[in-house]
Design a protein around this motif. Structure first.
Motif, PDB file in Angstrom:
ATOM      1  N   GLN A  30      -9.826  -4.922   0.663  1.00 56.53           N
ATOM      2  CA  GLN A  30      -8.710  -4.305  -0.034  1.00 56.53           C
ATOM      3  C   GLN A  30      -9.186  -2.827  -0.634  1.00 56.53           C
ATOM      4  O   GLN A  30     -10.498  -2.733  -0.745  1.00 56.53           O
ATOM      5  CB  GLN A  30      -8.342  -5.226  -1.035  1.00 56.53           C
ATOM      6  N   VAL A  31      -8.341  -2.177  -1.015  1.00 54.79           N
ATOM      7  CA  VAL A  31      -8.745  -0.815  -1.762  1.00 54.79           C
ATOM      8  C   VAL A  31      -9.289  -1.049  -3.083  1.00 54.79           C
ATOM      9  O   VAL A  31      -9.805  -0.102  -3.580  1.00 54.79           O
ATOM     10  CB  VAL A  31      -7.597   0.103  -1.718  1.00 54.79           C
ATOM     11  N   TRP A  32      -9.266  -2.281  -3.607  1.00 58.98           N
ATOM     12  CA  TRP A  32      -9.745  -2.760  -4.877  1.00 58.98           C
ATOM     13  C   TRP A  32     -10.908  -3.467  -4.692  1.00 58.98           C
ATOM     14  O   TRP A  32     -11.166  -4.178  -5.641  1.00 58.98           O
ATOM     15  CB  TRP A  32      -8.770  -3.455  -5.699  1.00 58.98           C
ATOM     16  N   GLY A  33     -11.756  -3.555  -3.584  1.00 55.43           N
ATOM     17  CA  GLY A  33     -12.753  -4.384  -3.254  1.00 55.43           C
ATOM     18  C   GLY A  33     -13.892  -4.025  -4.284  1.00 55.43           C
ATOM     19  O   GLY A  33     -14.111  -2.896  -4.533  1.00 55.43           O
ATOM     20  N   GLY A  34     -14.541  -5.281  -4.951  1.00 56.71           N
ATOM     21  CA  GLY A  34     -15.607  -5.369  -5.943  1.00 56.71           C
ATOM     22  C   GLY A  34     -16.256  -6.442  -6.179  1.00 56.71           C
ATOM     23  O   GLY A  34     -16.191  -7.353  -5.496  1.00 56.71           O
ATOM     24  N   ALA A  35     -16.724  -6.492  -7.324  1.00 58.91           N
ATOM     25  CA  ALA A  35     -17.497  -7.785  -7.703  1.00 58.91           C
ATOM     26  C   ALA A  35     -17.426  -7.898  -9.314  1.00 58.91           C
ATOM     27  O   ALA A  35     -17.216  -6.746  -9.856  1.00 58.91           O
ATOM     28  CB  ALA A  35     -18.774  -7.724  -7.305  1.00 58.91           C
ATOM     29  N   PHE A  36     -17.545  -8.936  -9.643  1.00 66.27           N
ATOM     30  CA  PHE A  36     -17.724  -9.295 -11.330  1.00 66.27           C
ATOM     31  C   PHE A  36     -18.770 -10.164 -11.664  1.00 66.27           C
ATOM     32  O   PHE A  36     -19.119 -10.923 -10.699  1.00 66.27           O
ATOM     33  CB  PHE A  36     -16.419  -9.791 -11.895  1.00 66.27           C
ATOM     34  N   LEU A  37     -19.304  -9.796 -12.511  1.00 65.95           N
ATOM     35  CA  LEU A  37     -20.401 -10.865 -13.176  1.00 65.95           C
ATOM     36  C   LEU A  37     -19.875 -11.405 -14.670  1.00 65.95           C
ATOM     37  O   LEU A  37     -19.272 -10.871 -15.403  1.00 65.95           O
ATOM     38  CB  LEU A  37     -21.703  -9.857 -13.717  1.00 65.95           C
ATOM     39  N   THR A  38     -19.913 -12.642 -14.673  1.00 62.81           N
ATOM     40  CA  THR A  38     -19.626 -13.473 -15.814  1.00 62.81           C
ATOM     41  C   THR A  38     -20.841 -13.517 -17.078  1.00 62.81           C
ATOM     42  O   THR A  38     -21.885 -13.963 -16.527  1.00 62.81           O
ATOM     43  CB  THR A  38     -19.038 -14.860 -15.390  1.00 62.81           C
ATOM     44  N   LEU A  39     -20.498 -12.966 -17.866  1.00 58.17           N
ATOM     45  CA  LEU A  39     -21.594 -13.019 -19.009  1.00 58.17           C
ATOM     46  C   LEU A  39     -21.569 -14.482 -19.898  1.00 58.17           C
ATOM     47  O   LEU A  39     -20.634 -15.122 -19.744  1.00 58.17           O
ATOM     48  CB  LEU A  39     -21.305 -11.888 -19.969  1.00 58.17           C
ATOM     49  N   ASP A  40     -22.495 -14.835 -20.512  1.00 64.00           N
ATOM     50  CA  ASP A  40     -22.845 -15.848 -21.149  1.00 64.00           C
ATOM     51  C   ASP A  40     -21.952 -16.149 -22.252  1.00 64.00           C
ATOM     52  O   ASP A  40     -21.981 -17.360 -22.913  1.00 64.00           O
ATOM     53  CB  ASP A  40     -24.233 -16.250 -21.212  1.00 64.00           C
TER      54      ASP A  40
ATOM     55  N   VAL B 230     -16.420  -6.130 -14.439  1.00 61.96           N
ATOM     56  CA  VAL B 230     -15.824  -6.123 -12.996  1.00 61.96           C
ATOM     57  C   VAL B 230     -16.270  -4.868 -12.456  1.00 61.96           C
ATOM     58  O   VAL B 230     -16.083  -3.490 -13.449  1.00 61.96           O
ATOM     59  CB  VAL B 230     -14.464  -6.069 -13.336  1.00 61.96           C
ATOM     60  N   LEU B 231     -16.906  -4.397 -11.573  1.00 61.66           N
ATOM     61  CA  LEU B 231     -17.060  -3.103 -11.120  1.00 61.66           C
ATOM     62  C   LEU B 231     -16.522  -2.903  -9.494  1.00 61.66           C
ATOM     63  O   LEU B 231     -16.453  -3.685  -8.870  1.00 61.66           O
ATOM     64  CB  LEU B 231     -18.584  -2.983 -10.821  1.00 61.66           C
ATOM     65  N   ILE B 232     -15.808  -1.743  -9.463  1.00 57.66           N
ATOM     66  CA  ILE B 232     -14.939  -1.557  -8.500  1.00 57.66           C
ATOM     67  C   ILE B 232     -15.196   0.109  -8.055  1.00 57.66           C
ATOM     68  O   ILE B 232     -15.003   0.887  -8.690  1.00 57.66           O
ATOM     69  CB  ILE B 232     -13.656  -1.501  -8.547  1.00 57.66           C
ATOM     70  N   PHE B 233     -15.790   0.434  -6.919  1.00 56.65           N
ATOM     71  CA  PHE B 233     -16.054   1.583  -6.525  1.00 56.65           C
ATOM     72  C   PHE B 233     -14.997   2.032  -5.881  1.00 56.65           C
ATOM     73  O   PHE B 233     -14.540   1.542  -4.793  1.00 56.65           O
ATOM     74  CB  PHE B 233     -17.400   1.759  -5.851  1.00 56.65           C
ATOM     75  N   ASP B 234     -14.676   3.312  -5.751  1.00 55.58           N
ATOM     76  CA  ASP B 234     -13.784   3.875  -5.103  1.00 55.58           C
ATOM     77  C   ASP B 234     -12.544   3.450  -4.884  1.00 55.58           C
ATOM     78  O   ASP B 234     -11.797   3.322  -3.904  1.00 55.58           O
ATOM     79  CB  ASP B 234     -14.220   4.473  -3.918  1.00 55.58           C
ATOM     80  N   LEU B 235     -11.890   2.920  -6.282  1.00 58.25           N
ATOM     81  CA  LEU B 235     -10.602   2.364  -6.137  1.00 58.25           C
ATOM     82  C   LEU B 235      -9.471   3.028  -5.777  1.00 58.25           C
ATOM     83  O   LEU B 235      -9.363   4.123  -5.678  1.00 58.25           O
ATOM     84  CB  LEU B 235      -9.994   2.092  -7.618  1.00 58.25           C
ATOM     85  N   GLY B 236      -8.814   2.428  -4.699  1.00 55.82           N
ATOM     86  CA  GLY B 236      -7.621   3.297  -4.041  1.00 55.82           C
ATOM     87  C   GLY B 236      -8.016   3.542  -2.475  1.00 55.82           C
ATOM     88  O   GLY B 236      -7.306   4.198  -1.802  1.00 55.82           O
ATOM     89  N   THR B 237      -9.652   3.521  -2.274  1.00 50.82           N
ATOM     90  CA  THR B 237      -9.954   3.971  -1.103  1.00 50.82           C
ATOM     91  C   THR B 237     -10.547   2.657  -0.134  1.00 50.82           C
ATOM     92  O   THR B 237     -11.271   2.041  -0.835  1.00 50.82           O
ATOM     93  CB  THR B 237     -11.241   5.109  -1.035  1.00 50.82           C
ATOM     94  N   MET B 238     -10.251   2.410   1.158  1.00 49.79           N
ATOM     95  CA  MET B 238     -10.719   1.178   1.929  1.00 49.79           C
ATOM     96  C   MET B 238     -12.181   1.606   2.117  1.00 49.79           C
ATOM     97  O   MET B 238     -12.371   2.757   2.759  1.00 49.79           O
ATOM     98  CB  MET B 238      -9.888   1.018   3.158  1.00 49.79           C
ATOM     99  N   GLY B 239     -13.248   0.718   1.971  1.00 42.58           N
ATOM    100  CA  GLY B 239     -14.606   0.739   2.045  1.00 42.58           C
ATOM    101  C   GLY B 239     -14.685   0.466   3.788  1.00 42.58           C
ATOM    102  O   GLY B 239     -13.720  -0.104   4.397  1.00 42.58           O
ATOM    103  N   ASP B 240     -15.673   0.947   4.257  1.00 35.94           N
ATOM    104  CA  ASP B 240     -16.163   0.420   5.697  1.00 35.94           C
ATOM    105  C   ASP B 240     -17.298  -0.179   5.910  1.00 35.94           C
ATOM    106  O   ASP B 240     -18.065  -0.341   7.060  1.00 35.94           O
ATOM    107  CB  ASP B 240     -15.970   1.735   6.537  1.00 35.94           C
TER     108      ASP B 240
END
Length: 158
Positions: free
Chosen positions: A53-63, A133-143
């Motif tokens: 998805q164009v919003w692909g990313g990842a998150f880290l849950t803090l303690d 949450v970190l999302i690079f280039d929201l709105g653009t599909m990564g490859d």
């Protein structure tokens, strides 16, 4: 440090930097591929944005929840394959993703570390935020290519 809290620098051998990847984002902790300039640290976060998805990313849950009572500006060191790439930095409540706040910054250089700043002065400090949450280039599909491979480090609240 025995708890995963800000700042996050990915250097600990005992903390669990367990990313939850979503919709094409693939984050992991790796050796710094470009030590130098403003970032000589050994370990950094690598984010490959694959198709999904164009919003692909990842998150880290803090303690524990982030303390926004006095500090309201995030900084993140970023290494991007190109200038003009965007990083969306979002915080979310531990159990309710609708309780969130986000800001976006844009890289100005390619293939060098730079510090991006995110103004969180508008955040509702009455809410609790525990996910980064970190999302690079929201709105653009990564490859999944080198053009969609980014590094981040030293996520700090100042």
């Amino acid at each position: 440090a025995t708890t995963l809290m800000l700042p996050v620098n990915f250097e600990s051998s005992t903390l669990n930097y367990s990313f939850t990847n979503f919709d094409g984002g693939d984050a992991s902790v790796v050796n710094n591929p470009a030590a130098g300039g403003i970032n000589n640290s050994a370990k950094v976060m690598k984010m490959v944005k694959n198709a999904g998805q164009v919003w692909g990313g990842a998150f880290l849950t803090l303690d524990a929840p982030i303390d926004f009572s006095t500090k309201k500006t995030f900084t993140v060191k970023v290494y991007s394959p190109r200038a003009g790439a965007k990083l969306l930095l979002k915080v979310e409540n531990l159990t309710d993703g609708n309780i969130s706040y986000e800001k976006e910054a844009t890289t100005t250089t390619a293939n060098a570390w730079e510090t991006l700043s995110f103004d969180y002065s508008g955040i509702n400090t009455a809410n609790s935020y525990q996910k980064l949450v970190l999302i690079f280039d929201l709105g653009t599909m990564g490859d999944g290519s080198a053009n969609f491979t980014y590094y981040a480090d030293d996520i700090s609240l100042n």
